[in-house]
Structures are given as C-alpha cells and as structure tokens.
Design a protein around this motif. Structure first.
Motif, PDB file in Angstrom:
ATOM      1  N   TRP A   1      39.675  11.141  33.982  1.00  0.00           N
ATOM      2  CA  TRP A   1      40.863  10.373  34.333  1.00  0.00           C
ATOM      3  C   TRP A   1      41.031  10.320  35.845  1.00  0.00           C
ATOM      4  O   TRP A   1      40.479  11.131  36.584  1.00  0.00           O
ATOM      5  CB  TRP A   1      42.121  10.956  33.668  1.00  0.00           C
ATOM      6  CG  TRP A   1      42.671  12.220  34.308  1.00  0.00           C
ATOM      7  CD1 TRP A   1      41.993  13.364  34.609  1.00  0.00           C
ATOM      8  CD2 TRP A   1      44.024  12.442  34.702  1.00  0.00           C
ATOM      9  NE1 TRP A   1      42.831  14.302  35.155  1.00  0.00           N
ATOM     10  CE2 TRP A   1      44.099  13.756  35.220  1.00  0.00           C
ATOM     11  CE3 TRP A   1      45.184  11.669  34.672  1.00  0.00           C
ATOM     12  CZ2 TRP A   1      45.293  14.305  35.703  1.00  0.00           C
ATOM     13  CZ3 TRP A   1      46.370  12.226  35.131  1.00  0.00           C
ATOM     14  CH2 TRP A   1      46.422  13.527  35.642  1.00  0.00           C
ATOM     15  N   ASP A   2      41.794   9.344  36.266  1.00  0.00           N
ATOM     16  CA  ASP A   2      42.141   9.206  37.678  1.00  0.00           C
ATOM     17  C   ASP A   2      43.545   9.770  37.840  1.00  0.00           C
ATOM     18  O   ASP A   2      44.523   9.128  37.443  1.00  0.00           O
ATOM     19  CB  ASP A   2      42.102   7.725  38.070  1.00  0.00           C
ATOM     20  CG  ASP A   2      42.412   7.500  39.538  1.00  0.00           C
ATOM     21  OD1 ASP A   2      42.806   8.471  40.212  1.00  0.00           O
ATOM     22  OD2 ASP A   2      42.293   6.350  39.984  1.00  0.00           O
ATOM     23  N   PRO A   3      43.669  10.980  38.407  1.00  0.00           N
ATOM     24  CA  PRO A   3      44.995  11.585  38.523  1.00  0.00           C
ATOM     25  C   PRO A   3      45.993  10.693  39.254  1.00  0.00           C
ATOM     26  O   PRO A   3      47.200  10.764  39.005  1.00  0.00           O
ATOM     27  CB  PRO A   3      44.723  12.874  39.285  1.00  0.00           C
ATOM     28  CG  PRO A   3      43.297  13.196  38.980  1.00  0.00           C
ATOM     29  CD  PRO A   3      42.611  11.877  38.896  1.00  0.00           C
ATOM     30  N   ALA A   4      45.493   9.857  40.166  1.00  0.00           N
ATOM     31  CA  ALA A   4      46.399   8.976  40.908  1.00  0.00           C
ATOM     32  C   ALA A   4      47.005   7.892  40.014  1.00  0.00           C
ATOM     33  O   ALA A   4      47.952   7.209  40.424  1.00  0.00           O
ATOM     34  CB  ALA A   4      45.657   8.340  42.068  1.00  0.00           C
ATOM     35  N   SER A   5      46.442   7.735  38.795  1.00  0.00           N
ATOM     36  CA  SER A   5      46.957   6.710  37.888  1.00  0.00           C
ATOM     37  C   SER A   5      48.025   7.259  36.940  1.00  0.00           C
ATOM     38  O   SER A   5      48.434   6.571  36.011  1.00  0.00           O
ATOM     39  CB  SER A   5      45.805   6.113  37.056  1.00  0.00           C
ATOM     40  OG  SER A   5      45.300   7.080  36.140  1.00  0.00           O
ATOM     41  N   LEU A   6      48.464   8.493  37.142  1.00  0.00           N
ATOM     42  CA  LEU A   6      49.486   9.079  36.280  1.00  0.00           C
ATOM     43  C   LEU A   6      50.708   8.162  36.241  1.00  0.00           C
ATOM     44  O   LEU A   6      51.257   7.799  37.281  1.00  0.00           O
ATOM     45  CB  LEU A   6      49.888  10.461  36.783  1.00  0.00           C
ATOM     46  CG  LEU A   6      50.866  11.237  35.874  1.00  0.00           C
ATOM     47  CD1 LEU A   6      50.221  11.520  34.526  1.00  0.00           C
ATOM     48  CD2 LEU A   6      51.316  12.525  36.536  1.00  0.00           C
ATOM     49  N   GLY A   7      51.089   7.789  35.071  1.00  0.00           N
ATOM     50  CA  GLY A   7      52.145   6.797  34.889  1.00  0.00           C
ATOM     51  C   GLY A   7      51.594   5.507  34.315  1.00  0.00           C
ATOM     52  O   GLY A   7      52.353   4.663  33.834  1.00  0.00           O
ATOM     53  N   GLY A   8      50.248   5.353  34.368  1.00  0.00           N
ATOM     54  CA  GLY A   8      49.620   4.256  33.648  1.00  0.00           C
ATOM     55  C   GLY A   8      48.982   3.174  34.472  1.00  0.00           C
ATOM     56  O   GLY A   8      48.286   2.324  33.916  1.00  0.00           O
ATOM     57  N   ASP A   9      49.161   3.168  35.801  1.00  0.00           N
ATOM     58  CA  ASP A   9      48.605   2.075  36.597  1.00  0.00           C
ATOM     59  C   ASP A   9      47.604   2.592  37.631  1.00  0.00           C
ATOM     60  O   ASP A   9      47.706   3.719  38.122  1.00  0.00           O
ATOM     61  CB  ASP A   9      49.729   1.324  37.318  1.00  0.00           C
ATOM     62  CG  ASP A   9      50.609   0.569  36.352  1.00  0.00           C
ATOM     63  OD1 ASP A   9      50.061  -0.051  35.424  1.00  0.00           O
ATOM     64  OD2 ASP A   9      51.846   0.621  36.516  1.00  0.00           O
ATOM     65  N   ALA A  10      46.637   1.749  37.957  1.00  0.00           N
ATOM     66  CA  ALA A  10      45.630   2.103  38.956  1.00  0.00           C
ATOM     67  C   ALA A  10      46.243   2.027  40.352  1.00  0.00           C
ATOM     68  O   ALA A  10      46.900   1.038  40.683  1.00  0.00           O
ATOM     69  CB  ALA A  10      44.439   1.159  38.852  1.00  0.00           C
ATOM     70  N   PRO A  11      46.023   3.060  41.177  1.00  0.00           N
ATOM     71  CA  PRO A  11      46.615   3.043  42.520  1.00  0.00           C
ATOM     72  C   PRO A  11      46.031   1.967  43.435  1.00  0.00           C
ATOM     73  O   PRO A  11      46.691   1.516  44.360  1.00  0.00           O
ATOM     74  CB  PRO A  11      46.307   4.449  43.056  1.00  0.00           C
ATOM     75  CG  PRO A  11      45.094   4.890  42.276  1.00  0.00           C
ATOM     76  CD  PRO A  11      45.244   4.278  40.923  1.00  0.00           C
ATOM     77  N   ASP A  12      44.800   1.561  43.135  1.00  0.00           N
ATOM     78  CA  ASP A  12      44.173   0.558  44.004  1.00  0.00           C
ATOM     79  C   ASP A  12      44.387  -0.871  43.497  1.00  0.00           C
ATOM     80  O   ASP A  12      43.822  -1.824  44.015  1.00  0.00           O
ATOM     81  CB  ASP A  12      42.680   0.839  44.137  1.00  0.00           C
ATOM     82  CG  ASP A  12      41.973   0.863  42.781  1.00  0.00           C
ATOM     83  OD1 ASP A  12      42.637   0.575  41.761  1.00  0.00           O
ATOM     84  OD2 ASP A  12      40.765   1.168  42.745  1.00  0.00           O
TER      85      ASP A  12
END
Length: 569
Positions: free
Chosen positions: A448-459
C-alpha cells in the motif's frame, strides 16, 4: 439483472375517482365516502391485496371519508385467528387505519333474518339436491340450467325446512338454501345460487352457535349494505357477480333492511406479477409442502414476506400508485416492484461494508498490529446520516469475485500487478497470489501507499477500481441469505400439458452464505434494520440473528454494470 422497466405515468384521475366525484357532486350519499377492505381470514395477504388496500384506504382518505376493515369469516373450516392478526398487522404496516373493525359473523343473525324474509317472499327455497346434482342441473355456458325439483316448494315449507336446518335436524350437505332467480340466465351466477349450507364446524368467533353458514356472494353485499358502504371496490373477477350483488339487496323492496342509496360495486383489474403466483390456495400449498419456510418467507409475495425481506411500506404504496387503476387485467413486470424499493432505499438506507465470500488480502508493508480508524459517511449524499468509525488494519477481507488472476478487458478490480482503491482506506497493488495444496487462491499479498490513507493517491494518479472490504481482525461473522425469484418462468402457470406449476419453482431461489463478514458497526443491528452493503445491494437484518451473529436478507441487488458487460459477451 434485467433493464429497469419503464415507469408508467400516473393518471390525474382514474375511473373510480371519476365515479366517486360524480357521486359527491350529485349528493348521492349525502357527501359521504365509506369504502371497505374485506379480506377472508384464510391466509396471509399478498402484494395484490396491498394494491387493494392502498386503493380502498387511499380513495377514502382523498375524499375525506373512511374505510372499514371487515373480515368475511363465513367459512370456519379454512379460517384462523392467526390470519386475522396478520391481516391487521399488514394493514397497519402499510400505514392505514380503519374506521371500524367488523366481521361478517357480526351479522350472522341479520343475514339469517333477511334470508327468512327472502324465503317468505318466495325468493329463496330449500333444495335437497346433492352438490354434484346442483352442478349438473345448473348447466353451462352453452346449456341452460333446469329447475330443481324442489324449486316450487311453498314458502311455508321452505321456511320450516330452513329453520330446521338452523336447528341442526339435518346432516351436513343434505340441504342448502338457494336464491330463486333465473335458471336460464346467461350469467351462471344467477342460476339459483347457494345462500346457505349446513356445516358443523367450530367458528373462531361464534364457536358452535351456528350450524349453517352463509355463502360469500350472499354475505358480502348484505354486509356492505349493513355498514352503509358507499363504494364497494373489488377485483375484476367479481364483475359477473355484480348482478347477484345487486339482486340480493334490491329484494328489500320495502326498505325494511337496508338504507338507501344502496352500495355500488365497482370492479378494477387485479394485480398480476411476473415470476409470481397470487392464489392464496397455491401460496398455502407452497407453505404446506415445504417449498418455502412459512408465509413470511422472503421469497413469498405476501406482505409479511416482503416486510421480512426488507421492503418498506412507502415502496409498496409507490408501486401501487405507479401500477395505477385499470379496467382490464394486465401482467406487471416484477422489476417495477424491485425498482420501487431500490428507489426508496437509495434515499433511506445507511451504508456499510460487508464481504459475502471472503478472500484474505495482506498488506505486507504495513506493520503488524497497526490499526487506522477511518471516519466514513453513513450516506454519501446525506450528511444527516452522520459518520461511523471503521477499523483498517494489515489484513483485510475482500470479495472473492473482485479478484481475477487473468483479468479480461475493462476489468477494473484486482488482478496481479493491478492497483485498486480500498474504499475510504487506501490504494493497494497486488504483488503475489498464495494458493493452498489444491491450487485454490486463498490469499493475496499486496503493498500500500501510506500517503494514500483516506483513499486517494497523493500524486493525483487515477485509479479506476474501488473495492469494499472489512478488517479481518475486527469483522463480525454473519449469515447472509441471498433471495432470488421463486419461479423461473415469467408465468408459472404456463406449463405444458400434463405439467405442474410447481415444476417452474426456482431451485436456486435461496443461497445461504454462512461465512460472510460485516463491519463492526453491524454487530448488534436490530431486526428489520435496512442497510446498503456497499457495491452489493440492499439488505435487511432478520429476526433469526442475535448480537454478534447477525443474519441479513438480501432485499434487492444494485445494478451491476460488469454483469451486463459479461452478459453481452
């Protein structure tokens, strides 16, 4: 899932409303509107009765009138207090209240007295023919009937015999009271119909006080007149009975028994649904033969079955309104009923996540014991529903159907190397597939991409697939019952010669999933609670459930775009 059926535009005024408005304008009943709903307490009410309930109660309410609930309990052999109680509950559940609760048995003495009057007037006679002989003498649509040899008994003899029938001097079936009308009539109902038969049976209200019981056609109209019903609304199969309804009341030529004006019988088309049988006799057979569990089995078209399945009274009333009031029988697509509940629950049902056929997914780059509590909305379009806390951890369960090792075109769910969104949680990418000794997929390894916590991609990258899930450690075990249509044929009665309507029963009308898992918020859900399982459909908590082990019935599924794509090939 079939395409949604077209929704007919409701008429501004249907033909019964036109009749009522004309009567009000003329002052025919002194400005009164009093309808009645007259069920026979010999079974549970079904969706067809619901339409009649909505019509009778709704019509009276529209014109400032009232409706009587009257149980036509003239056949003690088939009647039961259980049915009386269920009918009351169904009418109340639909949102209606009645002016008075009455029974045909309330009028047994009146019915008897009026029958004596008809005997004295030479309009009724005691007949000794057997049931088979009466049928033979009545003829058919091509052969006129012939008079019973007892038709010309003198009124005095008939009165004596009728009173002795009441007193119990004769055995069951040995004599009946018949109306003297017209044995040559083209309307079979006027060929000296039965008014009373001898029947030694215990009545649920009058006990053993009566040994003779009135026939429905006689008791029905007289009961309407006693209650001063203004508009007696019934289904189309009673159209040929209307002359008999009128005849019985019009014989009170002196006005000794009934208030004028007399009730008017008006017929409308009954409700017929695809993939459904509406005969109470056949519904009773389904129960007795074990094809369903009970009258309130969620596969049944009974009001109690619909209620247990998760239908709302508002959806049933909306369905009845959309079907409308017609003069000719038609068959309505059951999809219209399904549309009505889907439309209602879209607005009313809170959302939650459940996994029916779990497949374990392990997020390898998340720490053991790490738990994130996510705040998710209970309804995506209505903040008034509030929010809930949902745990998200290293091991989650997803739907087995949401993974394919060899993904077809336009597959936006999970596959090796594919990235998807876990709804409200994060983005994950499948890196490994784990199988058991038999080669079955038992686990997916992901990152998983921890930065996507909440459901959306940070980039801002686009991820098309979104899956529902539950935390494996926090999930609550649940039983989920997937109900489908009870019959495989649009018209279950349309069977080849020599066939049986039960041959069209759907062997897959119920699938029980004992290994389902639901999110913790549903652990102690109250029976009757309706909820949308994200991406799966609408479900209702069943009374069979208990705290920590809920049971859910599928009310109706969501529209599945992927299923439509697969069906197209």
């Amino acid at each position: 899932m079939p395409a949604e059926p077209p929704i007919p535009e409701p008429k501004s005024l249907h033909f019964i409303e036109e009749i009522v408005e004309a009567d009000l304008a003329s002052g025919k009943h002194g400005g009164r509107v009093l309808t009645r709903f007259p069920p026979e307490p010999n079974g549970y009410l079904h969706i067809g009765h619901a339409k009649s309930i909505c019509l009778n109660f709704g019509l009276a309410a529209k014109y400032g009138g009232a409706t009587n609930l009257r149980f036509d309990d003239t056949n003690p052999v088939k009647e039961d207090v259980e049915y009386v109680d269920s009918i009351r509950e169904d009418v109340r559940w639909l949102g209606f209240g009645w002016k008075g609760e009455h029974y045909a048995s309330d009028y047994f003495q009146f019915l008897y007295d009026y029958a004596e009057y008809l005997v004295q007037q030479g309009k009724a006679y005691v007949c000794d023919l057997s049931e088979a002989e009466i049928r033979e003498y009545r003829g058919n649509f091509h052969v006129p009937g012939k008079a019973s040899p007892y038709r010309d008994r003198a009124p005095e003899e008939n009165l004596d015999l009728f009173r002795r029938m009441k007193a119990g001097e004769f055995p069951d079936g040995s004599k009946v009271l018949r109306a003297k009308i017209d044995m040559a009539s083209g309307n079979m109902n006027l060929r000296d119909p039965l008014m009373y038969r001898i029947r030694r049976a215990h009545h649920h209200r009058t006990g053993d006080a009566w040994l003779i019981y009135p026939m429905y056609d006689y008791a029905h109209g007289v009961s309407d007149a006693i209650e001063t019903i203004t508009h007696s609304i019934c289904t189309l199969e009673f159209e040929d009975h209307r002359p008999l309804y009128d005849w019985f009341l019009e014989q009170d030529v002196e006005g000794r028994f009934f208030q004028r004006p007399l009730p008017r019988q008006i017929e409308f088309a009954r409700l017929n649904l695809t993939y459904t049988v509406m005969s109470k006799r056949r519904l009773l057979l389904l129960v007795q033969e074990g094809h369903v569990k009970a009258w309130d089995d969620p596969r049944m078209p009974t009001i109690s079955g619909l209620r247990r399945r998760g239908y709302t009274p508002e959806s049933v009333r909306a369905f009845a309104e959309r079907v409308g009031v017609a003069k000719r029988d038609t068959v309505i697509d059951v999809g219209l009923l399904e549309f009505a509940i889907r439309e209602d629950l879209e607005r009313k049902a809170p959302r939650a996540m459940a996994v029916l056929r779990p497949l374990r997914l392990v997020i390898e780059n998340m720490a053991e014991g790490e738990v994130h509590w996510l705040t998710l909305p209970n309804h995506p379009d209505d903040p008034a529903f509030g929010t809930r806390q949902v745990p998200f951890a290293r091991e989650v369960l997803i739907e087995r159907d949401d993974f394919r090792e060899e993904a077809p075109k336009k597959w936006f769910r999970l596959a090796p190397g594919a990235e998807v969104r876990l709804k409200g949680a994060c983005l994950v990418r499948c890196t490994e597939v784990v199988r058991d000794a038999a080669g079955e997929v038992v686990e997916l390894r992901c990152t998983w991409d921890p930065a996507s916590l909440g459901g959306d991609a940070p980039d801002g990258r686009k991820v098309k697939g979104t899956l529902h899930w539950v935390s494996a450690a926090h999930a609550v075990p649940a039983e989920v019952r997937l109900y489908d249509r009870l019959f495989t044929a649009e018209d279950p009665m349309d069977v080849p010669e020599g066939g049986d309507w039960r041959d069209t029963l759907n062997p897959d009308s119920l699938e029980v999933l004992a290994g389902a898992r639901v999110e913790p918020s549903l652990a102690e859900v109250a029976p009757g609670t309706r909820v949308q399982f994200e991406r799966l459909g609408y479900f209702c908590a069943d009374p069979d459930g208990r705290p920590g082990a809920p049971v859910f019935n599928r009310t109706v599924g969501l529209k599945d775009s992927w299923a439509k794509l697969e069906a197209k090939g």
